[in-house]
Every structure is written in C-alpha cells, then in structure tokens.
Design a protein around this motif. Structure first.
Motif, mmCIF file in Angstrom:
data_model
loop_
_atom_site.group_PDB
_atom_site.id
_atom_site.type_symbol
_atom_site.label_atom_id
_atom_site.label_comp_id
_atom_site.label_asym_id
_atom_site.label_seq_id
_atom_site.Cartn_x
_atom_site.Cartn_y
_atom_site.Cartn_z
ATOM 1 N N GLN A 193 0.845 -1.199 0.000
ATOM 2 C CA GLN A 193 0.000 0.000 0.000
ATOM 3 C C GLN A 193 0.874 1.240 0.000
ATOM 4 O O GLN A 193 1.711 1.424 0.887
ATOM 5 C CB GLN A 193 -0.915 0.012 1.223
ATOM 6 N N VAL A 203 1.181 4.991 0.685
ATOM 7 C CA VAL A 203 0.469 5.928 1.554
ATOM 8 C C VAL A 203 1.028 7.332 1.346
ATOM 9 O O VAL A 203 2.237 7.551 1.419
ATOM 10 C CB VAL A 203 0.608 5.525 3.042
ATOM 11 N N ARG A 255 3.550 0.944 3.009
ATOM 12 C CA ARG A 255 3.254 -0.001 4.077
ATOM 13 C C ARG A 255 3.051 -1.371 3.423
ATOM 14 O O ARG A 255 2.239 -1.510 2.520
ATOM 15 C CB ARG A 255 2.005 0.422 4.846
#
Length: 230
Positions: A27, A29, A39
């Motif tokens: 992910q 971010v 992440r």
C-alpha cells in the motif's frame, strides 16, 4: 542489486537484514503532511511468517540470491518432507516448518518449485492453481448460513469453502495463494454425459450437457450409450 521504495510491488522478492521475503500486500500511503511511504506485509521464505514493514524514501533493500528448481513431492518420512529432481533423481528433504502452509496443497507426485537461498534449499511453492479431490463435505442441501458456501476437506488436507452443489468425490480447482475455490473440474467419463439425450441413431448420439447450451455429438455410441438409461 539495491531496490528503492518506488520499485516495491506485490509479489516482488526482497532481502531485508539478510532474510529473503516476498511482498504479499502493498500500500502506497501519501499522508496530508509529510513524505509518502509504503506499508507492506512481507512473508519470509525461511519460516513462512508474515510481518509488517514500512519503507520510506531513501530506504533500500537487496535482491535476494534466490534460485528455484522444479521438484516432485515423494513422501513424508516422519521427520522430513522428501522431494526429488526428476531429471537427476537427487532427493532433498525439508522440515515441516520450512514447507509451511504450502504443505496444505501438496499431494504425492505433485510438481512444486523448490526455492534455494545462497545455494541452500529453504522452502517450496506449490502451483498457483491445483486440482484436488474433495474427500469430505456435507451433502447438497438448502439453507444458507455461509453466503452459499460450505466447508470441504481436500485430499491434501486443506479445507476450503465451496458452493453447495459441489459433492464429495468431485475434483476442484483452487487458488493456492488465497485458498479460494475456482471451479469444478469436468470429468469426461461421468459429468459430461449427465445431460438431455436429444437424438440417437445407428451412428451417433447427440446430447445437451449441463456444461453448455449446445448440442454435442459423440461418434462412438457403443461406449457412450452405457452412461444412459434408455
């Protein structure tokens, strides 16, 4: 070769602090304030454990020295799971911990990819899609408490959720990455002949099966006709 944050993606193999991992979740971010970061959940090739890891701009990880070889699973000797190179007949044993969750999908004779890290065998990966027989599942019944699914135990020992109409003895395809049921494997000697008999003469029979909305013609009436009640 060093790998930067912008190069990370799901499925990529990386080395962190001397341990080889695969990125299983990713992910990117971008917070309202501060720099963007990644992440990720990374799964160790050494023990199968998954950990969370955050990567920031400037962080680097290495490309692990991994090789893979196709091997055939032979048997469980009680201490090690034995695999064989079908080209050289050399055997390699791995512990249950090394094989990890992959063992849920492996049966005798199955071809798997054995992973080597710095020349040493560390684990195996099963095919992404496997065909396995159902050895135990409740019979087909009405009533839906699991979204139209029921549990089924496969010949490998894994338990998956399947549609209610799938029965014990059926062979199904499963995605080993997610444990998800994909489809039932068609059995030409049984399933394919379950259908509506449309026409029969001295040369052929024509039927409409449950798998297609078209008529299928079989040339050999002597063998095919044994599957029907006239």
């Amino acid at each position: 070769m060093a790998i930067g944050m912008s190069e990370l993606k799901k499925g990529l193999k990386i080395e962190v602090e001397g341990i080889p991992y695969k990125i299983v979740e990713y992910q990117h971010v971008k917070p309202g304030k501060g720099a963007a970061f990644v992440r990720a959940k990374i799964k160790s090739f050494l023990n199968g454990k998954t950990i969370e890891k955050t990567f920031h701009a400037g962080d680097k990880c290495e490309t692990p020295n991994l090789q893979q070889k196709q091997m055939q699973f032979l048997y469980d000797d009680g201490e090690l799971l034995q695999f064989m190179d079908t080209a050289t007949y050399e055997q390699e044993g791995l512990t249950y911990e090394q094989v990890g969750d992959a063992f849920d999908w492996i049966i005798d004779g199955m071809q798997v990819d054995m992973m080597y890290f710095n020349g040493k065998a560390i684990t195996v990966e099963p095919p992404m899609v496997v065909e396995l027989k159902i050895i135990d599942t409740p019979p087909n019944f009405k009533g839906d408490s699991q979204g139209g699914r029921k549990p089924a135990t496969l010949e490998s020992g894994a338990v998956v959720q399947i549609p209610f109409h799938i029965l014990e003895g059926d062979v199904i395809k499963v995605d080993t990455r997610t444990g998800e049921y994909l489809e039932k494997v068609k059995n030409i000697e049984t399933d394919l002949f379950k259908g509506e008999l449309l026409n029969a003469d001295n040369e052929k029979i024509t039927i409409k099966t449950q798998f297609a909305d078209e008529e299928i013609t079989y040339d050999n009436i002597l063998s095919a006709a044994t599957y029907f009640e006239w």
